[in-house]
Design a protein around this motif. Structure first.
Motif, PDB file in Angstrom:
ATOM      1  N   ARG A 681       0.820  -1.217   0.000  1.00 12.79           N
ATOM      2  CA  ARG A 681       0.000   0.000   0.000  1.00 12.79           C
ATOM      3  C   ARG A 681       0.851   1.263   0.000  1.00 12.79           C
ATOM      4  N   ASP A 682       1.853   1.318   0.878  1.00 13.16           N
ATOM      5  CA  ASP A 682       2.571   2.564   1.137  1.00 13.16           C
ATOM      6  C   ASP A 682       3.752   2.813   0.203  1.00 13.16           C
ATOM      7  N   PHE A 683       4.228   1.769  -0.465  1.00 11.38           N
ATOM      8  CA  PHE A 683       5.395   1.966  -1.321  1.00 11.38           C
ATOM      9  C   PHE A 683       5.163   1.474  -2.748  1.00 11.38           C
ATOM     10  N   ASP A 684       4.862   0.182  -2.904  1.00 12.42           N
ATOM     11  CA  ASP A 684       4.729  -0.374  -4.245  1.00 12.42           C
ATOM     12  C   ASP A 684       3.705   0.404  -5.070  1.00 12.42           C
ATOM     13  N   LEU A 685       2.500   0.587  -4.521  1.00 10.31           N
ATOM     14  CA  LEU A 685       1.429   1.240  -5.271  1.00 10.31           C
ATOM     15  C   LEU A 685       1.526   2.763  -5.195  1.00 10.31           C
ATOM     16  N   THR A 686       1.914   3.275  -4.053  1.00 12.82           N
ATOM     17  CA  THR A 686       2.062   4.726  -3.924  1.00 12.82           C
ATOM     18  C   THR A 686       3.021   5.272  -4.969  1.00 12.82           C
ATOM     19  N   LEU A 692      -4.663   2.429  -2.126  1.00 12.24           N
ATOM     20  CA  LEU A 692      -5.671   1.460  -1.697  1.00 12.24           C
ATOM     21  C   LEU A 692      -6.336   1.980  -0.436  1.00 12.24           C
ATOM     22  N   ASP A 693      -7.632   2.244  -0.553  1.00 11.09           N
ATOM     23  CA  ASP A 693      -8.404   2.764   0.573  1.00 11.09           C
ATOM     24  C   ASP A 693      -8.996   1.580   1.334  1.00 11.09           C
ATOM     25  N   ASP A 694      -8.373   1.224   2.467  1.00  9.44           N
ATOM     26  CA  ASP A 694      -8.827   0.076   3.254  1.00  9.44           C
ATOM     27  C   ASP A 694     -10.170   0.374   3.909  1.00  9.44           C
ATOM     28  N   ARG A 695     -11.056  -0.614   3.853  1.00 11.67           N
ATOM     29  CA  ARG A 695     -12.380  -0.456   4.458  1.00 11.67           C
ATOM     30  C   ARG A 695     -12.631  -1.567   5.475  1.00 11.67           C
ATOM     31  N   PRO A 696     -13.488  -1.296   6.447  1.00 15.69           N
ATOM     32  CA  PRO A 696     -13.724  -2.276   7.523  1.00 15.69           C
ATOM     33  C   PRO A 696     -14.661  -3.401   7.097  1.00 15.69           C
ATOM     34  N   SER A 701     -10.735  -3.388  -0.604  1.00 15.33           N
ATOM     35  CA  SER A 701     -10.146  -2.047  -0.675  1.00 15.33           C
ATOM     36  C   SER A 701     -10.570  -1.376  -1.974  1.00 15.33           C
ATOM     37  N   LEU A 702     -10.722  -0.040  -1.897  1.00 13.98           N
ATOM     38  CA  LEU A 702     -11.034   0.734  -3.091  1.00 13.98           C
ATOM     39  C   LEU A 702      -9.741   1.164  -3.768  1.00 13.98           C
TER      40      LEU A 702
END
Length: 808
Positions: A681-686, A692-696, A701-702
């Motif tokens: 989430r924080d490196f590869d895709l950023t 990726l918007d994590d949802r409960p 994820s969106l």
């Protein structure tokens, strides 16, 4: 299509109906820049606003627009700037002694004051020098420096701004001359001084003195306009390429009796023009006798030209003096007047009539009024007044601290500097779109906030809609469905959001038809997005996703037409800001590579974790995004974001599964799973512009497309804040440990000993309480009472110390 109305400076008042000379076509001449310096935000206001109107006519109303713009590459400002720079270069090569340098600087200093700040020469009779400059400056002009006006009334304006500029030049020169470095700080006062001494020594048959400057500045202007996403003109003209035609044009005006030669120059005869039944100063009749504006229009080098019959008559052809460029003519060597240039160039390309003529509002008089007069004189036939321009469009100027932003006032920020510091091309255009094109504007913090809020609203809306479509797996079909999204049945009226969209379209059409009312368009866009966002946030099951998509596609089209997306091309049928410049020759394999590389890396790293096998995990590890990618390519999709979706969905699903199983994973695997999940989430895709918007509650994820620079900046900001929190936490821990250590160190002392070392006292009782002061007198009762409280507290903490440490 609604009938278009436009503010026409030839018809002051409300907008008037626009009727083109030729149906479906528009001929348009725009006054371009005088290319002697870098372009500033005032130019951006003019040319971006012009570009917005041009784009609306082209891409909303569908006109075939022929847009012509000139570069003024010879006039008084250019002559002065180029000539002075050449003289400065020559002077710098001379060998001056220190004494000669100082003498030179002082002479230029006094000459500049005499021309621009004469009050500095008044006073006690002593000559102006570096020592008495400051007190004389403050006495003469302190009121203006403090924010007041020359008259003491009203708000500061151009006169005060010009005065401050001259004072600034003088103050800077004081420092440079005082340090015996006049060539490194006093250039602004040296340039006019050298010009007054040596201008006639230059051989101006060498026109590279002037063209080397104008060619450089023309290139810089073009780069600035490209950076602002301003469409290039269809035709570009330059004055120096039209001098023979200008001379011929002037000859004909003379032949028709509307101009006359005097002392080698040619002047327009206003009295003869009006006697023939024509009207002068049609744009600004109230300014026709404004001497200051007339002199500005004639240029600073035209003051010494003589022989005018009427005080308002203006130069069509100027006799060239020594130190000025020249071309041959029947009146001798000379050069074009300022106003005649545009008349000749516009007529050459567009003919005897044109639909639009545009420029900044400061050109209305005398430049545009003089253009009209000389052109109408050229084309008119006896007894009939000729219409040369049907509609004059004047862009409101940009102000700063109450005065016009101007090169001559040196109160400007260049476009290049603005784009490198406080603006993007989009944010600057949004600011201008929030104001009417024909109104003046002064950029304020509240205006910037309004523009930034609008941009953020649109950005977030596009991001959320695309992520919802990805989640619903409807993107591929949506791309094919076209810009308008859902169609509205002729037999069934629109309902809900679609009805709101139809109303918004009607309102935008009315706004753009009403003299290109972009502030209203911006409000309409913000309002329809607000309504769509309400629907997006509605309880499950109430989302009208097809209608929301239609709104997003319509907004995409409008912002594209307004020039807010440099990567998009007409007819703007995408969804959201284009991630890259759209082109039919995009290589899909190359475009998808960043997304594919991330997927392959995540797939490999997930397999290497050695996770317990499950049906879900096995299915995800064996999935193949390739076929879906191939189908997008076959469908003609060339948007990199759309092409990357198969790999992004596969990556997101793998990560969602990692998040799901981490709670039940063996302890030795939990850290590895969490680290991989966070890295994805924080490196590869950023790093490739995907969030990726994590949802409960186990929801997937969106996938959100956000510029990589924004995501990386947010990540770095978060890391910096986390580091600051960690640092503060560590400092607090160390402070607590230090306080704790100091507490127990103090608690080690037995109460019987706590006052024994205090030299304020000379005797103590058996419990260690002081009984006599240093001088042998009794300890006062009040002081003894206070000491007893301290003794009791020490007794308590010492007891705690004994209990905790056993008296060690």
């Amino acid at each position: 299509m609604d009938s278009i109305k436009v503010h026409n400076s030839l018809r002051p008042g409300p907008p008037v109906l626009f009727t083109p000379i030729e149906q479906g076509k528009i001929s348009w001449y725009a006054c371009g820049p005088t290319v002697y310096d870098h372009s500033h935000l005032g130019h951006a206001r003019n040319y971006v606003s012009t570009d917005i109107i041009r784009r609306i006519l082209l891409h909303y109303f569908g006109f075939d627009v022929k847009f012509v713009m000139n570069f003024t590459d010879i006039d008084d400002k250019i002559i002065l700037r180029a000539r002075r720079q050449r003289l400065l270069e020559i002077e710098k090569k001379k060998k001056y002694t220190d004494a000669e340098l100082t003498e030179l600087g002082i002479a230029a200093f006094r000459a500049y004051a005499k021309s621009n700040l004469p009050k500095l020469l008044e006073g006690d009779g002593a000559p102006l020098d570096l020592q008495n400059y400051i007190p004389r400056r403050d006495a003469a002009y302190g009121q203006v420096l403090a924010g007041g006006t020359l008259t003491g009334d009203g708000r500061p304006g151009d006169d005060e701004a010009k005065l401050k500029m001259h004072i600034s030049n003088m103050t800077t020169a004081v420092i440079a001359i005082g340090g015996n470095q006049p060539f490194s700080g006093a250039e602004e006062i040296l340039l006019p001084y050298f010009d007054s001494l040596y201008k006639e020594s230059l051989d101006t048959s060498d026109q590279t003195i002037f063209t080397s400057l104008t060619q450089l500045m023309e290139n810089e202007f073009t780069k600035d306009m490209d950076a602002l996403n301003v469409l290039r003109p269809d035709v570009v003209t330059r004055v120096t390429e039209y001098v023979p035609q200008i001379a011929s044009f002037v000859e004909k005006v003379v032949e028709k009796g509307f101009a006359y030669e005097a002392q080698g120059s040619v002047y327009f005869d206003i009295a003869a023009f009006e006697k023939a039944g024509n009207t002068y100063a049609r744009l600004r009749p109230e300014s026709r006798n404004d001497k200051a504006l007339q002199e500005e229009g004639e240029g600073s080098l035209g003051k010494s030209l003589g022989g005018k019959r009427g005080p308002s008559d203006f130069a069509l052809w100027k006799k060239s003096k020594p130190g000025e460029p020249y071309w041959p003519s029947k009146w001798g060597n000379g050069r074009p007047g300022w106003h005649i240039e545009c008349s000749v160039m516009a007529s050459d390309v567009l003919g005897s009539r044109m639909d639009f003529h545009s420029g900044g509002i400061d050109l209305a008089f005398p430049h545009h009024d003089n253009e009209l007069a000389q052109s109408e004189a050229y084309y008119c036939k006896h007894g009939h007044e000729h219409v040369w321009v049907n509609y004059f469009l004047h862009m409101g100027h940009l102000s700063i601290s109450g005065s016009k932003m101007s090169k001559s006032l040196k109160n400007f920020q260049t476009i290049k500097d603005a784009l490198a510091s406080t603006y993007t091309a989009r944010s600057m255009r949004i600011v201008f779109l929030h104001g009417r094109w024909n109104d003046g504007v002064e950029i304020t913090p509240s205006m910037r906030t309004q523009a930034d809020t609008w941009e953020t609203t649109v950005n977030n809306f596009f991001t959320n809609v695309k992520s919802l479509l990805v989640e619903a797996n409807e993107t591929t079909s949506a791309v094919k469905s076209g810009v308008e999204g859902l169609s509205i049945s002729e037999n069934k009226p629109a309902e809900g959001l679609l009805a709101e969209l139809e109303q918004a379209k009607k309102e935008v059409s009315l706004a753009l038809s009403n003299s290109f009312d972009t502030p209203q368009v911006m409000r309409i866009i913000a309002d329809i997005i607000r309504k769509a966002n309400i629907n997006i946030g509605a309880p499950n099951g109430n989302l009208e996703l097809p209608a929301v998509e239609s709104i997003a596609r319509w907004v995409t089209k409008i912002v594209g037409i307004l020039g807010l997306d440099a990567n998009a091309k007409p007819p703007y049928e995408g969804l959201g800001w284009a991630s890259t410049a759209m082109s039919a020759d995009v290589d899909p394999t190359a475009a998808v590579q960043p997304y594919k590389a991330v997927y392959n890396s995540v797939l490999s790293d997930t397999e290497s974790l050695g996770l317990p096998t499950s049906e879900t995990l096995a299915s995800l590890l064996s999935q193949s995004p390739g076929p879906e990618f191939d189908s997008l390519v076959e469908a003609g999709i060339r948007d990199p974001e759309q092409l990357g979706l198969p790999y992004l969905r596969a990556t997101s699903k793998l990560r969602d599964e990692l998040r799901r199983i981490v709670a039940s994973a063996a302890p030795e695997l939990k850290a590895s799973i969490l680290n991989l999940s966070d890295r994805i989430r924080d490196f590869d895709l950023t790093n490739i512009g995907v969030y990726l918007d994590d949802r409960p509650d186990g929801q997937p994820s969106l996938i959100k497309f956000i510029p990589a620079a924004e995501l990386v900046a947010a990540r770095e900001e978060k890391a910096a804040k986390d580091a600051e929190k960690a640092k503060a936490k560590e400092e607090a821990r160390l402070a607590r440990e230090k306080a704790e250590a100091e507490k127990w160190e103090k608690a080690k002392i037995a109460p019987q000993d706590m006052f024994k070392g205090d030299d304020r006292y000379s005797e103590w009782d058996s419990e260690g309480m002081p009984t006599k002061l240093k001088d042998g007198s009794e300890v006062p009762k009040a002081q003894l009472k206070k000491l007893k409280k301290e003794w009791d507290r020490q007794t308590k903490v010492h007891g705690e110390y004994i209990t905790k440490f056993g008296g060690l």
